[in-house]
Design an enzyme around this catalytic site. Sequence first.
Site, PDB file in Angstrom:
ATOM      1  N   SER A 122       5.295   2.544  -0.328  1.00 21.17           N
ATOM      2  CA  SER A 122       6.684   2.149  -0.537  1.00 21.17           C
ATOM      3  C   SER A 122       7.583   3.360  -0.360  1.00 21.17           C
ATOM      4  O   SER A 122       7.328   4.427  -0.915  1.00 21.17           O
ATOM      5  CB  SER A 122       6.864   1.568  -1.944  1.00 21.17           C
ATOM      6  OG  SER A 122       8.209   1.255  -2.196  1.00 21.17           O
ATOM      7  N   ALA A 123       8.655   3.191   0.448  1.00 20.00           N
ATOM      8  CA  ALA A 123       9.613   4.273   0.681  1.00 20.00           C
ATOM      9  C   ALA A 123      11.019   3.721   0.531  1.00 20.00           C
ATOM     10  O   ALA A 123      11.215   2.566   0.154  1.00 20.00           O
ATOM     11  CB  ALA A 123       9.404   4.877   2.066  1.00 20.00           C
ATOM     12  N   SER A 124      12.006   4.556   0.825  1.00 19.34           N
ATOM     13  CA  SER A 124      13.395   4.171   0.583  1.00 19.34           C
ATOM     14  C   SER A 124      13.880   3.083   1.522  1.00 19.34           C
ATOM     15  O   SER A 124      14.767   2.306   1.174  1.00 19.34           O
ATOM     16  CB  SER A 124      14.302   5.397   0.710  1.00 19.34           C
ATOM     17  OG  SER A 124      14.165   5.965   2.002  1.00 19.34           O
ATOM     18  N   ILE A 125      13.305   3.003   2.713  1.00 20.58           N
ATOM     19  CA  ILE A 125      13.769   2.045   3.709  1.00 20.58           C
ATOM     20  C   ILE A 125      12.892   0.796   3.764  1.00 20.58           C
ATOM     21  O   ILE A 125      13.388  -0.310   3.949  1.00 20.58           O
ATOM     22  CB  ILE A 125      13.809   2.705   5.119  1.00 20.58           C
ATOM     23  CG1 ILE A 125      14.790   3.876   5.108  1.00 20.58           C
ATOM     24  CG2 ILE A 125      14.191   1.698   6.187  1.00 20.58           C
ATOM     25  CD1 ILE A 125      16.232   3.482   4.894  1.00 20.58           C
ATOM     26  N   VAL A 142       0.830  -1.202   0.000  1.00 22.56           N
ATOM     27  CA  VAL A 142       0.000   0.000   0.000  1.00 22.56           C
ATOM     28  C   VAL A 142       0.864   1.251   0.000  1.00 22.56           C
ATOM     29  O   VAL A 142       0.413   2.335  -0.390  1.00 22.56           O
ATOM     30  CB  VAL A 142      -0.954  -0.020   1.211  1.00 22.56           C
ATOM     31  CG1 VAL A 142      -0.178   0.119   2.523  1.00 22.56           C
ATOM     32  CG2 VAL A 142      -2.006   1.068   1.118  1.00 22.56           C
ATOM     33  N   ASP A 152       8.217  13.623  13.065  1.00 26.13           N
ATOM     34  CA  ASP A 152       8.062  13.566  11.608  1.00 26.13           C
ATOM     35  C   ASP A 152       6.593  13.804  11.256  1.00 26.13           C
ATOM     36  O   ASP A 152       5.972  13.036  10.540  1.00 26.13           O
ATOM     37  CB  ASP A 152       8.534  12.201  11.095  1.00 26.13           C
ATOM     38  CG  ASP A 152       8.880  12.224   9.605  1.00 26.13           C
ATOM     39  OD1 ASP A 152       9.027  13.334   9.054  1.00 26.13           O
ATOM     40  OD2 ASP A 152       9.000  11.152   8.996  1.00 26.13           O
ATOM     41  N   LYS A 194       5.004  -3.730   8.046  1.00 26.04           N
ATOM     42  CA  LYS A 194       6.090  -2.941   7.455  1.00 26.04           C
ATOM     43  C   LYS A 194       7.310  -3.837   7.291  1.00 26.04           C
ATOM     44  O   LYS A 194       7.806  -4.410   8.267  1.00 26.04           O
ATOM     45  CB  LYS A 194       6.418  -1.753   8.363  1.00 26.04           C
ATOM     46  CG  LYS A 194       7.403  -0.760   7.765  1.00 26.04           C
ATOM     47  CD  LYS A 194       7.514   0.482   8.640  1.00 26.04           C
ATOM     48  CE  LYS A 194       8.405   1.542   8.007  1.00 26.04           C
ATOM     49  NZ  LYS A 194       8.450   2.777   8.828  1.00 26.04           N
TER      50      LYS A 194
END
Length: 517
Positions: A126-129, A124, A285, A146
């Site tokens: 997606s990020a760099s990590i 659902v 954040d 995650k």
Amino acid sequence: MTFFRLVRIILISLRFRLDELVLSSIKHPVAVFMLRIVRFGRPPRADRGVRLRLALESLGPIFVKFGQVLSTRRDLIPLDIAEELAKLQDRVPPFPSDQAAECVRVALGQSPNELFRQFDKDPVASASIAQVHFAVLHDGREVAVKVLRPGMLRIIEKDLTLMRVLAGLVQKMAPDSRRLKPREVVAEFDKYLHDELDLVREASNCSQLRRNFGPETGRQNLLTVPEVIWEFTTTTVFTMERMRGIPVSQIGRLREAGVDIKDLARTGVEIFFTQVFSDGFFHADMHPGNIYVSDAPETLGRYIALDFGIVGSLSEHDKNYLAQNFLAFFHRDYRRVAQLHIESGWVPPNTREEELEGAVRAVCEPYFDRPLSQISLGQVLLRLFQTSRRFNVEIQPQLVLLQKTLLNVEGMGRELDPDLDLWKTAKPYLENWMRERVGYKGFKQRLDQEAGQWSQMLPQIPRLVYSNLSRPDSLPGLQVEIQRLRKAQEQNNRLVSALVAVLAVAIGVAIWAIAGK
């Protein structure tokens, strides 16, 4: 591989004219000469911040992360570059679903089909990590899983090695860059990345924040935090309760759902100050992508927090310092602001109080001439940090993170309500907090905190008093030692006197001999 990666970094740096950016920061005749040659050949068309942002995006997700972290250090880098780097986004395609399933199997010992009643193969987010998959437990609970990207540690270590080399070169080539502390910034980024790679750490942050807004605190109506499913959580997989809501940036959908937008803006400010001053532990954040608003009838308008990789923590000293500073700002008591800086020990002790007061007044007065709704508390804090640098103040990392979060909260609040008066919203809260700290309630709370320690110490006091009183008198021994030292001193004095007498006789003989000749 490292060599080819370095070559690619150099080529991308030349493509986006970062050579011009580096040379322009070096105050040396050779650098100035080289800069003239470089600019004559290929004058840059875009602003320096834009070029740096595009270069980092081209270099990949790790450099994007570095730019995001660097954008928070507005006390170190120019404001135009910081604002441009803040636009960096993790636009990373998801890794294959089979790989994600294998990561879950390795981490938890069973395949997703065995662990979950249902596991969505398509992520659902997606990020760099990492990336997130929705799933359903066998007991029917809906969760979000995650999963850390495979091989991230190896990739990060390679890029960090190159960053350390580049930071060392920049620091040697540009003496002025030492103020920017490139090596320290890379070291901070190193710690930040390795913390984010440990999903157990993120899960513990989530658990702590959930506890701070639990039913027993009376704040459960302010913020919802997902429950951690610890039996399905490891350093590479983090399973939490699935949250449903509307992203806080989608104001039209929020209005359609019946959410009071102005009240939502004020509540966001209250949540922030509650985390900072009551708990000393805050979600650092808080950009719109990580904050949702519930549209369920029973919790309509309640904030929902997501992504707990970055949190900040403050000591009692930090909280007291900040609260008093903010209240001094509200009352335009610049002398008190200067005194707080000196009392904190962050300013050299020889700093003149009236000189620092004048610098603080120059920062704050221009803001007070505007309507309160147009005053940015985050910008005031930023300007104060920048002014403090003139007085050799080492700004604490936790306060820089706080300032960055405050800017996020202000931006989010004023996007919801352009007339939001952050100062008016915050001032009563801070005044009440200070009254509780210095009044009876604060005294009772500190007494309760120390009660456990005192309960162990008090019963021992009679025994310790008796033990000291019944101990043999040490005075005679001390007197003997003093007599011994006195005798030794007298012997030394006699020896010195004899030497002086011999020296005097020798000098007299020498003078007599010379006179006789």
